[in-house]
Design a protein around this motif. Structure first.
Motif, PDB file in Angstrom:
ATOM      1  N   GLY A 153      31.223  80.199 -11.998  1.00  0.00           N
ATOM      2  CA  GLY A 153      32.359  79.476 -11.413  1.00  0.00           C
ATOM      3  C   GLY A 153      33.095  78.570 -12.383  1.00  0.00           C
ATOM      4  N   ASN A 154      32.533  78.333 -13.586  1.00  0.00           N
ATOM      5  CA  ASN A 154      33.227  77.512 -14.587  1.00  0.00           C
ATOM      6  C   ASN A 154      34.407  78.263 -15.190  1.00  0.00           C
ATOM      7  N   ARG A 155      35.451  77.527 -15.526  1.00  0.00           N
ATOM      8  CA  ARG A 155      36.626  78.088 -16.176  1.00  0.00           C
ATOM      9  C   ARG A 155      37.011  77.192 -17.351  1.00  0.00           C
ATOM     10  N   PRO A 156      37.499  77.758 -18.450  1.00  0.00           N
ATOM     11  CA  PRO A 156      37.872  76.925 -19.602  1.00  0.00           C
ATOM     12  C   PRO A 156      38.950  75.896 -19.288  1.00  0.00           C
ATOM     13  N   HIS A 157      39.795  76.180 -18.279  1.00  0.00           N
ATOM     14  CA  HIS A 157      40.875  75.239 -17.978  1.00  0.00           C
ATOM     15  C   HIS A 157      40.423  74.109 -17.050  1.00  0.00           C
ATOM     16  N   HIS A 158      39.225  74.176 -16.512  1.00  0.00           N
ATOM     17  CA  HIS A 158      38.748  73.070 -15.680  1.00  0.00           C
ATOM     18  C   HIS A 158      38.681  71.787 -16.511  1.00  0.00           C
ATOM     19  N   GLU A 159      39.125  70.715 -15.927  1.00  0.00           N
ATOM     20  CA  GLU A 159      39.252  69.449 -16.650  1.00  0.00           C
ATOM     21  C   GLU A 159      37.954  69.044 -17.348  1.00  0.00           C
ATOM     22  N   ASN A 160      36.819  69.137 -16.651  1.00  0.00           N
ATOM     23  CA  ASN A 160      35.561  68.672 -17.227  1.00  0.00           C
ATOM     24  C   ASN A 160      34.989  69.654 -18.247  1.00  0.00           C
ATOM     25  N   VAL A 161      35.200  70.943 -18.040  1.00  0.00           N
ATOM     26  CA  VAL A 161      34.805  71.923 -19.044  1.00  0.00           C
ATOM     27  C   VAL A 161      35.610  71.699 -20.318  1.00  0.00           C
ATOM     28  N   ARG A 162      36.900  71.506 -20.146  1.00  0.00           N
ATOM     29  CA  ARG A 162      37.763  71.312 -21.309  1.00  0.00           C
ATOM     30  C   ARG A 162      37.421  70.009 -22.042  1.00  0.00           C
ATOM     31  N   TRP A 163      36.985  68.998 -21.282  1.00  0.00           N
ATOM     32  CA  TRP A 163      36.543  67.759 -21.925  1.00  0.00           C
ATOM     33  C   TRP A 163      35.420  68.046 -22.914  1.00  0.00           C
ATOM     34  N   LEU A 164      34.424  68.835 -22.487  1.00  0.00           N
ATOM     35  CA  LEU A 164      33.308  69.159 -23.368  1.00  0.00           C
ATOM     36  C   LEU A 164      33.766  70.015 -24.543  1.00  0.00           C
ATOM     37  N   VAL A 165      34.623  70.989 -24.288  1.00  0.00           N
ATOM     38  CA  VAL A 165      35.147  71.828 -25.368  1.00  0.00           C
ATOM     39  C   VAL A 165      35.876  70.963 -26.388  1.00  0.00           C
ATOM     40  N   ASP A 166      36.687  70.023 -25.907  1.00  0.00           N
ATOM     41  CA  ASP A 166      37.425  69.142 -26.821  1.00  0.00           C
ATOM     42  C   ASP A 166      36.474  68.272 -27.650  1.00  0.00           C
ATOM     43  N   GLU A 167      35.366  67.841 -27.053  1.00  0.00           N
ATOM     44  CA  GLU A 167      34.370  67.070 -27.802  1.00  0.00           C
ATOM     45  C   GLU A 167      33.771  67.920 -28.923  1.00  0.00           C
ATOM     46  N   LEU A 168      33.518  69.172 -28.641  1.00  0.00           N
ATOM     47  CA  LEU A 168      32.965  70.073 -29.648  1.00  0.00           C
ATOM     48  C   LEU A 168      33.962  70.322 -30.774  1.00  0.00           C
ATOM     49  N   VAL A 169      35.218  70.528 -30.399  1.00  0.00           N
ATOM     50  CA  VAL A 169      36.258  70.756 -31.401  1.00  0.00           C
ATOM     51  C   VAL A 169      36.436  69.507 -32.267  1.00  0.00           C
ATOM     52  N   ALA A 170      36.415  68.336 -31.634  1.00  0.00           N
ATOM     53  CA  ALA A 170      36.562  67.087 -32.385  1.00  0.00           C
ATOM     54  C   ALA A 170      35.398  66.874 -33.349  1.00  0.00           C
ATOM     55  N   ALA A 171      34.247  67.452 -33.030  1.00  0.00           N
ATOM     56  CA  ALA A 171      33.079  67.342 -33.909  1.00  0.00           C
ATOM     57  C   ALA A 171      33.136  68.339 -35.060  1.00  0.00           C
ATOM     58  N   GLY A 172      34.177  69.173 -35.077  1.00  0.00           N
ATOM     59  CA  GLY A 172      34.372  70.068 -36.204  1.00  0.00           C
ATOM     60  C   GLY A 172      33.973  71.509 -35.991  1.00  0.00           C
ATOM     61  N   TYR A 173      33.751  71.903 -34.741  1.00  0.00           N
ATOM     62  CA  TYR A 173      33.334  73.272 -34.461  1.00  0.00           C
ATOM     63  C   TYR A 173      34.514  74.145 -34.035  1.00  0.00           C
ATOM     64  N   ALA A 174      34.414  75.411 -34.360  1.00  0.00           N
ATOM     65  CA  ALA A 174      35.222  76.431 -33.706  1.00  0.00           C
ATOM     66  C   ALA A 174      34.414  76.891 -32.497  1.00  0.00           C
ATOM     67  N   VAL A 175      35.011  76.840 -31.319  1.00  0.00           N
ATOM     68  CA  VAL A 175      34.275  77.076 -30.079  1.00  0.00           C
ATOM     69  C   VAL A 175      34.790  78.345 -29.408  1.00  0.00           C
ATOM     70  N   ASP A 176      33.890  79.278 -29.199  1.00  0.00           N
ATOM     71  CA  ASP A 176      34.204  80.544 -28.537  1.00  0.00           C
ATOM     72  C   ASP A 176      33.619  80.467 -27.132  1.00  0.00           C
ATOM     73  N   VAL A 177      34.473  80.292 -26.129  1.00  0.00           N
ATOM     74  CA  VAL A 177      34.030  80.045 -24.758  1.00  0.00           C
ATOM     75  C   VAL A 177      33.993  81.354 -23.974  1.00  0.00           C
ATOM     76  N   GLY A 178      32.813  81.682 -23.452  1.00  0.00           N
ATOM     77  CA  GLY A 178      32.647  82.884 -22.654  1.00  0.00           C
ATOM     78  C   GLY A 178      32.639  82.563 -21.170  1.00  0.00           C
ATOM     79  N   THR A 179      33.549  83.181 -20.421  1.00  0.00           N
ATOM     80  CA  THR A 179      33.623  83.017 -18.968  1.00  0.00           C
ATOM     81  C   THR A 179      32.964  84.226 -18.313  1.00  0.00           C
TER      82      THR A 179
END
Length: 240
Positions: free
Chosen positions: A20-46
């Motif tokens: 049920g998670n989606r990359p555009h969900h506000e809280n999912v995207r918050w975590l993705v943005d934290e990972l990107v800010a830490a210097g990672y390239a993030v490949d999100v699988g739905t």
């Protein structure tokens, strides 16, 4: 399976979302943005909401993506954690509330429904308002499937029953208040020294303690289990 890339860091994280998670969900995207800010390239699988063959519809497409992109680390949440456990990979794994066992006791009616030979969505999905976390949004709650098929539960139970051994380079984050997945199944597989407890619901990234917990997640992604210095870590004691 659908995959969406974020960031352009030198080190790559394959992040397999939960049911049920989606990359555009506000809280999912918050975590993705934290990972990107830490210097990672993030490949999100739905992952698909429904299926009747866990290997063919969940594991194999993820394995193909893994093999094509060669991630440095694997991060997963809930059902994504069941997928991640079955991957053939040498990459260290960080599990967020993995769905390694069913929550609660099943009654006669539920057992009867699960045994039905159908892929129709006939079983209601009960969900308390705060089950995901106190920061869960109306959008993510609305996007979550409200019914599930017996065939899906059977193929998930089969995958849970043949989980590979827990890897020494893996770390699990979970909440003892989680009523969505079986916390006892996590405890049976993950040793205490590889377990980090946080205060909140099923999704740490939808829980009020997330700012403290994400520091642990980032530390473990960067350093592996060496980031943990006690038998059981909690979100109350973030790394220095």
């Amino acid at each position: 399976m659908e995959f969406t890339e974020f960031g352009d860091g030198d080190e790559r994280v394959l992040f397999i979302l939960g049911w049920g998670n989606r990359p555009h969900h506000e809280n999912v995207r918050w975590l993705v943005d934290e990972l990107v800010a830490a210097g990672y390239a993030v490949d999100v699988g739905t992952i698909p909401d429904h299926g009747d063959d866990f290997d063919a519809q969940y594991v194999r497409p993820t394995q193909d993506r893994h093999d094509a992109t060669d991630p440095d680390r694997i991060l997963s949440h809930s059902t994504g954690g069941l997928v991640a456990a079955h991957l053939d990979s040498t990459a260290p794994r960080v599990y967020l509330s993995p769905w390694w066992g069913m929550a609660g006791e099943s009654g006669p009616l539920q057992r009867l429904l699960v045994s039905l030979p159908t892929a129709r969505l006939v079983i209601p999905v009960p969900m308390e308002d705060d089950a995901l976390g106190d920061l869960a949004t109306d959008e993510q709650l609305a996007d979550g499937p409200d019914r599930i098929a017996p065939a899906f539960l059977r193929t998930v139970a089969d995958a849970q029953g043949r989980l590979p051994n827990f890897r020494e380079d893996s770390v699990v984050f979970c909440s003892l208040r989680d009523g969505v997945v079986g916390v006892d199944a996590i405890g049976e597989r993950a040793p205490a020294e590889r377990t980090v407890l946080y205060d909140g619901g099923h999704e740490f990234f939808s829980s009020g303690s997330r700012d403290r917990t994400v520091e642990w997640v980032l530390a473990v992604l960067a350093e592996g289990p060496d980031a943990l210095t006690g038998p059981v870590r909690t979100q109350q004691s973030p790394p220095e």
